[in-house]
Scaffold this active site. Structure first.
Site, PDB file in Angstrom:
ATOM      1  N   HIS A  57       1.701   4.375  -3.146  1.00  0.00           N
ATOM      2  CA  HIS A  57       1.860   5.830  -2.669  1.00  0.00           C
ATOM      3  C   HIS A  57       3.203   6.540  -3.426  1.00  0.00           C
ATOM      4  O   HIS A  57       3.157   7.342  -4.162  1.00  0.00           O
ATOM      5  CB  HIS A  57       1.612   6.176  -1.435  1.00  0.00           C
ATOM      6  CG  HIS A  57       0.614   6.110  -0.662  1.00  0.00           C
ATOM      7  ND1 HIS A  57      -0.613   6.895  -1.196  1.00  0.00           N
ATOM      8  CD2 HIS A  57      -0.022   5.373   0.441  1.00  0.00           C
ATOM      9  CE1 HIS A  57      -1.644   6.721  -0.591  1.00  0.00           C
ATOM     10  NE2 HIS A  57      -1.465   5.853   0.430  1.00  0.00           N
ATOM     11  N   HIS A 100       0.751  -1.366  -0.104  1.00  0.00           N
ATOM     12  CA  HIS A 100      -0.015  -0.170   0.000  1.00  0.00           C
ATOM     13  C   HIS A 100       0.812   1.382   0.081  1.00  0.00           C
ATOM     14  O   HIS A 100       0.695   2.200  -0.731  1.00  0.00           O
ATOM     15  CB  HIS A 100      -0.891  -0.115   1.354  1.00  0.00           C
ATOM     16  CG  HIS A 100      -1.690   1.329   1.354  1.00  0.00           C
ATOM     17  ND1 HIS A 100      -3.070   1.338   1.346  1.00  0.00           N
ATOM     18  CD2 HIS A 100      -1.400   2.482   1.930  1.00  0.00           C
ATOM     19  CE1 HIS A 100      -3.654   2.350   1.342  1.00  0.00           C
ATOM     20  NE2 HIS A 100      -2.931   3.215   1.855  1.00  0.00           N
ATOM     21  N   GLU A 101       1.751   1.371   0.943  1.00  0.00           N
ATOM     22  CA  GLU A 101       2.748   2.471   1.104  1.00  0.00           C
ATOM     23  C   GLU A 101       3.719   2.537  -0.110  1.00  0.00           C
ATOM     24  O   GLU A 101       3.990   3.860  -0.601  1.00  0.00           O
ATOM     25  CB  GLU A 101       3.567   2.313   2.351  1.00  0.00           C
ATOM     26  CG  GLU A 101       2.909   2.386   3.562  1.00  0.00           C
ATOM     27  CD  GLU A 101       1.784   3.253   3.635  1.00  0.00           C
ATOM     28  OE1 GLU A 101       1.940   4.563   3.273  1.00  0.00           O
ATOM     29  OE2 GLU A 101       0.535   3.142   4.003  1.00  0.00           O
TER      30      GLU A 101
END
Length: 154
Positions: free
Chosen positions: A71, A67-68
């Site tokens: 980004h 998820h990170e």
């Protein structure tokens, strides 16, 4: 797991799933309790909650790292890296990252505060319940424009 091991793990996930290197710093942050991880747009560093790893294991933590990294890579490519962006949602689904992290079991759920104050109109007796103290001189009744009086509920 140490920060160095986390750094290697993040670099390996980045190459395996995103086919791009992770060139910045990944660390654990024990203060993260309500969130699984953070990506910093200015420094491009990533922080991961060690509590997620301890509680839910490597599989869930890997989803948080993905998820990170979504980004991270989208931001560096100049694409939509925010949660609401279609590019972010699409990449997250493609790599199998977590949309949300799981809630820690020892994390106390916020209970709604009971009402501690009551504002009552002197003219029509309408009651307004409040959790925080307000100055009744600054307000009037919304129904009849009458004067309000503050009472503390014990």
């Amino acid at each position: 797991m140490t920060d160095e091991q986390l750094q290697q793990w993040v670099e390996q996930i980045s190459l395996q799933y995103f086919k791009r290197p992770f060139l910045h710093k990944a660390t654990f942050n024990a203060r993260l309790k309500a969130t699984g991880g953070r990506y910093f747009t200015k420094t491009h560093h990533i922080e991961i909650s060690p509590h997620q790893l301890e509680t839910f294991g490597k599989d869930e933590t890997e989803k948080i790292i993905k998820h990170e990294l979504c980004h991270y890579h989208l931001h560096l490519l100049g694409l939509g890296y925010k949660h609401r962006d279609a590019a972010f949602k699409q990449l997250l689904q493609h790599v199998g990252g977590a949309r949300y992290c799981q809630t820690l079991p020892d994390r106390e759920q916020r209970k709604p505060e009971p009402y501690r104050y009551k504002l009552q109109c002197e003219a029509c007796q309408l009651v307004y319940m409040r959790k925080r103290k307000v100055d009744p001189k600054k307000y009037v009744c919304g129904k009849c424009r009458g004067k309000l009086r503050l009472y503390e509920i014990t």
